[in-house]
Design a protein around this motif. Structure first.
Motif, PDB file in Angstrom:
ATOM      1  N   TYR A   1      -6.854  -1.547  -0.647  1.00 25.18           N
ATOM      2  CA  TYR A   1      -8.062  -0.881  -1.159  1.00 25.18           C
ATOM      3  C   TYR A   1      -8.989  -0.356  -0.059  1.00 25.18           C
ATOM      4  O   TYR A   1     -10.090   0.116  -0.349  1.00 25.18           O
ATOM      5  CB  TYR A   1      -8.819  -1.830  -2.092  1.00 25.18           C
TER       6      TYR A   1
ATOM      7  N   LYS B   1       0.826  -1.210   0.000  1.00 22.12           N
ATOM      8  CA  LYS B   1       0.000   0.000   0.000  1.00 22.12           C
ATOM      9  C   LYS B   1       0.862   1.263   0.000  1.00 22.12           C
ATOM     10  O   LYS B   1       0.576   2.221  -0.728  1.00 22.12           O
ATOM     11  CB  LYS B   1      -0.932   0.004   1.212  1.00 22.12           C
TER      12      LYS B   1
ATOM     13  N   LYS C   1      -5.256   4.283  -6.670  1.00 20.67           N
ATOM     14  CA  LYS C   1      -5.018   2.837  -6.670  1.00 20.67           C
ATOM     15  C   LYS C   1      -5.329   2.263  -8.049  1.00 20.67           C
ATOM     16  O   LYS C   1      -6.251   2.727  -8.723  1.00 20.67           O
ATOM     17  CB  LYS C   1      -5.884   2.167  -5.607  1.00 20.67           C
TER      18      LYS C   1
END
Length: 297
Positions: free
Chosen positions: A262, A52, A240
């Motif tokens: 996410y 991430k 993303k």
């Protein structure tokens, strides 16, 4: 280059401006040293946060994995307590959602962790990216497949999956260069007084100041806060990628990794992956804890 271990709190001041210069894209200002042990389940559990962080802020930093096996408290047992190691792995898997099958220590125990570490340094001789992909394949073989990663045949299979030059890898596996590279990692671990893994040390390469050392596994927000402090601003996170592109890039991903990246619940991440499974885009990998998925090439 020096470091400090700081206590971050709500009073930490950063520039809230989202603006950054053109040079942020040309030369990444931050280098993050990630001290790990390929056999450590806590290090495996760091993977969702590293993914991430790379997706949202990777334009600002490079990651440099440092092998610090001797700093791992698990290794101090000298692998003579397989039942204890099994219990530690199982507890970590249940707590973090990143499967690591502790039955390995009863069924197919690791005989020589040093060989796996040298193999990772051998892979890095083919490039930083090659080394990181190989490291991930080694971790998958260990935690998901219960394979003995001190077996050279297993390491060769990992090299094939990582698309390394196999001939070159075989030679480097027994080379002085790979052994010296591992010794450099051990020396760096000593110099930075890393006595617990995983540990991340953030450096700003443009500013002559101390780095920030973060030992242990923390919520994602902590790593972002450290990055903001080192950058002295709060940049806007990058968008993303579509889920299918994410899975295609990494090939093998955990439901936990998808959920973290996410900002989804585990249940939603599972549902979304099942949609891709119905489209025959991914296969579900049977593991003991949680769920992993493989992109169908």
């Amino acid at each position: 280059m020096s470091w400090k271990q700081t206590e971050l709190n709500s009073s930490t001041k950063t520039n809230t401006s989202p603006q950054y210069s053109y040079f942020d894209f040309v030369q990444k200002p931050i280098e993050i040293y990630v001290f790990i042990d390929p056999l450590c389940p806590e290090c495996w559990s760091l993977e969702p946060y590293l993914k991430k962080l790379s997706i949202e802020y990777g334009r600002f930093f490079t990651i440099r994995p440092i092998l610090s096996s001797y700093a791992n408290p698990l290794n101090k047992d000298h692998f003579q307590q397989p039942k204890k190691l099994k219990e530690i792995w199982e507890r970590t898997a249940k707590r973090t959602g990143m499967s690591c099958d502790g039955d390995l220590w009863l069924e197919n125990p690791i005989s020589s962790p040093r060989i796996a570490a040298i193999a990772i340094k051998a892979a890095e001789l083919q490039g930083k990216k090659a080394g990181r992909v190989f490291l991930r394949k080694v971790q998958e073989s260990l935690f998901l497949k219960k394979q003995n990663i001190s077996d050279e045949r297993v390491l060769i299979d990992c090299a094939r999956e990582a698309r390394l030059d196999i001939h070159e890898f075989r030679n480097d596996l027994h080379s002085t260069s790979a052994r010296k590279a591992l010794q450099c990692d051990i020396k760096l671990t000593n110099e930075m007084e890393v006595d617990y893994i995983p540990t991340m040390v953030f450096f700003n390469q443009r500013i002559d100041e101390q780095g920030i050392k973060v030992s242990g596994l923390y919520p994602y927000e902590i790593y972002v806060r450290v990055l903001n402090e080192i950058l002295q601003k709060r940049p806007i996170p990058s968008e993303k990628p579509p889920l299918e592109d994410f899975v295609a890039f990494y090939h093998v991903v955990a439901t936990k990794e998808i959920a973290v990246v996410y900002d989804w619940s585990l249940a939603k991440a599972e549902r979304e992956m099942k949609k891709l499974q119905l489209k025959q885009i991914v296969n579900k990998i049977p593991v003991k804890h949680g769920t992993f998925w493989r992109f169908i090439k």
